[in-house]
Design a protein around this motif. Structure first.
Motif, PDB file in Angstrom:
ATOM      1  N   ASP A 191       0.824  -1.217   0.000  1.00  0.00           N
ATOM      2  CA  ASP A 191       0.000   0.000   0.000  1.00  0.00           C
ATOM      3  C   ASP A 191       0.852   1.258   0.000  1.00  0.00           C
ATOM      4  N   GLN A 192       2.159   1.116   0.297  1.00  0.00           N
ATOM      5  CA  GLN A 192       3.030   2.296   0.275  1.00  0.00           C
ATOM      6  C   GLN A 192       3.906   2.339  -0.977  1.00  0.00           C
ATOM      7  N   GLY A 193       3.634   1.438  -1.907  1.00  0.00           N
ATOM      8  CA  GLY A 193       4.394   1.454  -3.168  1.00  0.00           C
ATOM      9  C   GLY A 193       5.719   0.715  -3.089  1.00  0.00           C
ATOM     10  N   ILE A 194       5.915  -0.075  -2.036  1.00  0.00           N
ATOM     11  CA  ILE A 194       7.184  -0.817  -1.910  1.00  0.00           C
ATOM     12  C   ILE A 194       7.021  -2.180  -2.591  1.00  0.00           C
ATOM     13  N   PRO A 195       7.892  -2.501  -3.566  1.00  0.00           N
ATOM     14  CA  PRO A 195       7.740  -3.771  -4.282  1.00  0.00           C
ATOM     15  C   PRO A 195       8.280  -4.955  -3.485  1.00  0.00           C
ATOM     16  N   GLY A 196       7.779  -6.135  -3.777  1.00  0.00           N
ATOM     17  CA  GLY A 196       8.287  -7.339  -3.123  1.00  0.00           C
ATOM     18  C   GLY A 196       7.160  -8.342  -2.954  1.00  0.00           C
ATOM     19  N   GLU A 241     -12.431  -9.525   1.705  1.00  0.00           N
ATOM     20  CA  GLU A 241     -12.119  -8.163   2.158  1.00  0.00           C
ATOM     21  C   GLU A 241     -10.812  -8.107   2.936  1.00  0.00           C
ATOM     22  N   LYS A 242     -10.048  -7.056   2.706  1.00  0.00           N
ATOM     23  CA  LYS A 242      -8.772  -6.902   3.426  1.00  0.00           C
ATOM     24  C   LYS A 242      -9.013  -6.496   4.873  1.00  0.00           C
ATOM     25  N   LEU A 243      -8.355  -7.183   5.794  1.00  0.00           N
ATOM     26  CA  LEU A 243      -8.484  -6.847   7.213  1.00  0.00           C
ATOM     27  C   LEU A 243      -7.256  -6.098   7.702  1.00  0.00           C
ATOM     28  N   SER A 244      -6.223  -6.031   6.855  1.00  0.00           N
ATOM     29  CA  SER A 244      -5.017  -5.291   7.236  1.00  0.00           C
ATOM     30  C   SER A 244      -4.434  -4.700   5.954  1.00  0.00           C
ATOM     31  N   PRO A 245      -3.597  -3.662   6.075  1.00  0.00           N
ATOM     32  CA  PRO A 245      -2.973  -3.121   4.860  1.00  0.00           C
ATOM     33  C   PRO A 245      -2.075  -4.173   4.213  1.00  0.00           C
ATOM     34  N   SER A 246      -1.838  -4.024   2.918  1.00  0.00           N
ATOM     35  CA  SER A 246      -0.874  -4.902   2.242  1.00  0.00           C
ATOM     36  C   SER A 246       0.520  -4.394   2.577  1.00  0.00           C
ATOM     37  N   LYS A 247       1.344  -5.341   3.020  1.00  0.00           N
ATOM     38  CA  LYS A 247       2.669  -4.932   3.500  1.00  0.00           C
ATOM     39  C   LYS A 247       3.731  -5.791   2.818  1.00  0.00           C
ATOM     40  N   THR A 248       4.812  -5.164   2.384  1.00  0.00           N
ATOM     41  CA  THR A 248       5.901  -5.933   1.774  1.00  0.00           C
ATOM     42  C   THR A 248       6.657  -6.674   2.876  1.00  0.00           C
ATOM     43  N   ILE A 249       6.739  -8.000   2.723  1.00  0.00           N
ATOM     44  CA  ILE A 249       7.354  -8.792   3.795  1.00  0.00           C
ATOM     45  C   ILE A 249       8.720  -9.361   3.401  1.00  0.00           C
ATOM     46  N   TRP A 250       9.040  -9.384   2.106  1.00  0.00           N
ATOM     47  CA  TRP A 250      10.375  -9.864   1.705  1.00  0.00           C
ATOM     48  C   TRP A 250      10.661  -9.374   0.303  1.00  0.00           C
ATOM     49  N   GLN A 251      11.929  -9.050   0.051  1.00  0.00           N
ATOM     50  CA  GLN A 251      12.287  -8.571  -1.293  1.00  0.00           C
ATOM     51  C   GLN A 251      13.224  -9.527  -2.012  1.00  0.00           C
ATOM     52  N   GLY A 252      13.320 -10.754  -1.486  1.00  0.00           N
ATOM     53  CA  GLY A 252      14.104 -11.759  -2.192  1.00  0.00           C
ATOM     54  C   GLY A 252      15.596 -11.541  -2.024  1.00  0.00           C
ATOM     55  N   PRO A 307       4.255 -14.493  10.684  1.00  0.00           N
ATOM     56  CA  PRO A 307       3.851 -14.527   9.270  1.00  0.00           C
ATOM     57  C   PRO A 307       4.200 -13.240   8.508  1.00  0.00           C
ATOM     58  N   PHE A 308       4.300 -12.125   9.208  1.00  0.00           N
ATOM     59  CA  PHE A 308       4.666 -10.873   8.534  1.00  0.00           C
ATOM     60  C   PHE A 308       6.172 -10.589   8.629  1.00  0.00           C
ATOM     61  N   GLY A 309       6.945 -11.536   9.100  1.00  0.00           N
ATOM     62  CA  GLY A 309       8.391 -11.360   9.181  1.00  0.00           C
ATOM     63  C   GLY A 309       8.778 -10.651  10.463  1.00  0.00           C
ATOM     64  N   PRO A 310      10.004 -10.146  10.576  1.00  0.00           N
ATOM     65  CA  PRO A 310      11.012 -10.099   9.509  1.00  0.00           C
ATOM     66  C   PRO A 310      11.550 -11.490   9.156  1.00  0.00           C
ATOM     67  N   PHE A 311      12.015 -11.620   7.919  1.00  0.00           N
ATOM     68  CA  PHE A 311      12.540 -12.887   7.420  1.00  0.00           C
ATOM     69  C   PHE A 311      14.039 -12.782   7.156  1.00  0.00           C
ATOM     70  N   TYR A 341       8.381 -19.820  10.421  1.00  0.00           N
ATOM     71  CA  TYR A 341       7.668 -19.558   9.170  1.00  0.00           C
ATOM     72  C   TYR A 341       8.700 -19.511   8.047  1.00  0.00           C
ATOM     73  N   TYR A 342       8.437 -20.252   6.997  1.00  0.00           N
ATOM     74  CA  TYR A 342       9.341 -20.304   5.841  1.00  0.00           C
ATOM     75  C   TYR A 342       8.615 -19.643   4.676  1.00  0.00           C
ATOM     76  N   LEU A 343       9.259 -18.664   4.088  1.00  0.00           N
ATOM     77  CA  LEU A 343       8.689 -17.975   2.929  1.00  0.00           C
ATOM     78  C   LEU A 343       9.524 -18.361   1.710  1.00  0.00           C
ATOM     79  N   MET A 344       8.908 -19.137   0.814  1.00  0.00           N
ATOM     80  CA  MET A 344       9.645 -19.619  -0.357  1.00  0.00           C
ATOM     81  C   MET A 344       9.162 -18.856  -1.584  1.00  0.00           C
TER      82      MET A 344
END
Ligand code: 6LW
Length: 501
Positions: A139-144, A156-167, A208-212, A185-188
């Motif tokens: 939601d802030q324009g951060i890619p990932g 329906e969204k219950l929370s803002p979309s948040k970038t959790i990992w950029q690879g 689930p939202f990291g940090p990873f 939590y493993y994010l593949m």
């Protein structure tokens, strides 16, 4: 026992798998083809039987006149509290949505849209929470890899979309999936693009939202450094526990047509690689993080089935065959051992819905035969990559009767490579053989068998045509003036599987 990759042959990209009620289920992407999202079942992760498609109703997916390789991108399948969910992107309309069902053998719900962009949506469920992730922009324009919590009943969204990992820095970060194993939590994800630099990477965190934190030996699987190896483009996968508790990544890849022949025309297929955990809880893949033809699967005892023969009698119109976009149903008679097509003025060169029904080409070496009769216009078999890249072996009406033709369409070069005059009867047997490099086309009449010409497989490859699909063998009919009728019977196709390591 040893099994042979690929475990699902032909254009079935972007596999996702889940476990439910003692069975495994897999879905793959389908782009402009309908029905959308093929659905498979397995007891052992190796032998997969198609049981349906997730998108069978036109109101579930808009495909009208979409570009080839548009439409249905990578899907994810998950099972939570008795319900199956399949989420995917319609890349043409830029919408992420999901459908659900309680009964995997029946139809899926109408689509529920989620207001989070990007591609490759996935779910992670825990304690009544549904997390929805995709590869896009938050939601802030951060890619990932972007994630929000949703209300699973409404989308329906219950929370803002948040970038959790950029690879890890590879291009085209995609295919995110989140898992909980023990208390981590493993994010593949996949990176590098779905070509020769493709790879699978992952990171680990406590929420689930990291940090990873990225695995320090990423990529965990890639064939990008296996030069001269046939299996390439390994990436986009899902992690799954086998019946004996061991872990595997089921992922896509492709077979190039020769050791130094860097073309692939069969599309992206499904492969398996075993993974193991080290004492710190990081997982790594077999064969130093590469995917090989031969794989050891300890839990498998009953052997691996490979498709060697296909005919109208042994295939199922509703499962094995697919249309280009939403078909005009009245133009198809799908009989037990025959097929009748009514051709229209929409031909194979248009990104539209020609009268066409096709089967994925599943291996390089094939031997195909089919009887065809037409009354006017044209009817035949096409080796179809997209509207600009296809080889058509057909019968058509000509000034004084009928002729068999071979047409090669390669980009803006459209060429009749061979013609054989048939006289006043259109009744012929169309024949094609192929190896990894060349298709050879011929026609059999009561007077003998006549070769019409050849077409190189490479000109139907993804490297030439672009896009995300693979060759589909289609029966088709066209007729510029009035509707024609083409009758197909005695369709047989056999494959010889060959390992070329
Ligand atoms: C898909 C993306 C990819 O959405 O290709 O290989 C795209 N991976 O994850 C189309 O299949």
């Amino acid at each position: 026992m040893q099994v042979l990759n690929p475990i699902l042959q032909g254009f079935y990209p972007d596999p996702s798998v889940c476990h439910a009620n003692g069975k495994y289920y897999m879905v793959t992407s389908s782009f402009q083809y309908f029905p959308g999202v093929p659905l498979f079942e397995s007891d052992d992760l190796i032998n997969w039987t198609q049981i349906g498609h997730c998108l069978t109703k036109p109101n579930q997916i808009a495909l009208n006149k979409i570009n080839s390789s548009g439409g249905v991108f990578a899907p994810t399948i998950r099972f939570n509290e008795g319900i199956f969910y399949m989420t995917t992107t319609n890349d043409t309309t830029h919408q992420n949505f999901y459908v659900w069902t309680e009964d995997i053998y029946s139809q899926w719900s109408d689509p529920i849209f989620v207001d989070q962009g990007g591609i490759d949506p996935s779910f992670y469920f825990e304690d009544g929470h549904a997390y929805f992730m995709s590869n896009g922009m938050d939601d802030q324009g951060i890619p990932g890899i972007v994630q929000c919590e949703i209300d699973i009943k409404t989308g329906e969204k219950l929370s803002p979309s948040k970038t959790i990992w950029q690879g890890t820095g590879g291009r085209f970060l995609e295919s995110p999936h989140l898992y909980k194993i023990e208390d981590s939590y493993y994010l593949m994800a996949a990176e590098g693009g779905t070509e020769y630099g493709h790879m699978i990477t992952y990171a680990r965190g406590k929420d689930p939202f990291g940090p990873f934190t990225a695995y320090d030996k990423n990529p965990v699987v890639t064939n990008r450094n296996l030069g001269g190896y046939i299996i390439q483009g390994i990436g986009h996968g899902d992690l799954i526990q086998g019946p004996d508790g061991a872990y595997y990544i089921i992922h896509l890849g492709f077979r190039q047509t020769g050791m130094w022949s860097t073309f692939h025309h069969l599309g992206r297929e499904v492969f398996i690689v075993p993974v193991f955990f080290d004492e710190d809880g990081w997982f790594y893949a077999a064969d130093e993080g590469t995917t090989r033809f031969e794989v050891e699967i300890p839990h498998l005892h009953k052997g691996q089935k490979k498709i060697t023969e296909e005919s109208f009698l042994t295939t199922d119109w509703n499962l094995d065959w697919a249309f280009l976009r939403i078909p005009v149903k009245d133009n198809y008679y799908l009989g037990q051992d025959s097929l009748i097509l009514k051709g229209t003025s929409i031909d194979l060169d248009q990104a539209d819905t020609p009268t066409f029904i096709g089967l994925r080409q599943k291996d390089f070496n094939l031997d195909l035969s089919c009887d065809v009769i037409i009354d006017r216009g044209e009817g035949g078999i096409t080796f179809y990559m997209d509207e600009h890249h296809h080889y058509d072996l057909a019968v058509r009406a000509c000034g004084n009767g009928f002729e068999a033709i071979l047409r090669l369409c390669i980009g803006n070069v459209k060429h009749i490579q061979g013609v054989h005059y048939l006289g006043h009867t259109s009744n012929v047997t169309l024949k094609t053989t192929s190896d990894s490099q060349t298709y050879t086309f011929s026609v059999q009449t009561p007077k003998g068998t006549f070769t019409l010409g050849q077409g190189l497989t490479r000109y139907l490859s993804s490297e030439v045509a672009g896009g995300f699909t693979g060759v589909v063998i289609g029966c088709y009919a066209t007729s510029p003036e009035a509707v024609n009728e083409a009758v197909f019977s005695n369709f047989t196709n056999s494959y010889a599987y060959e390992i070329k390591a």
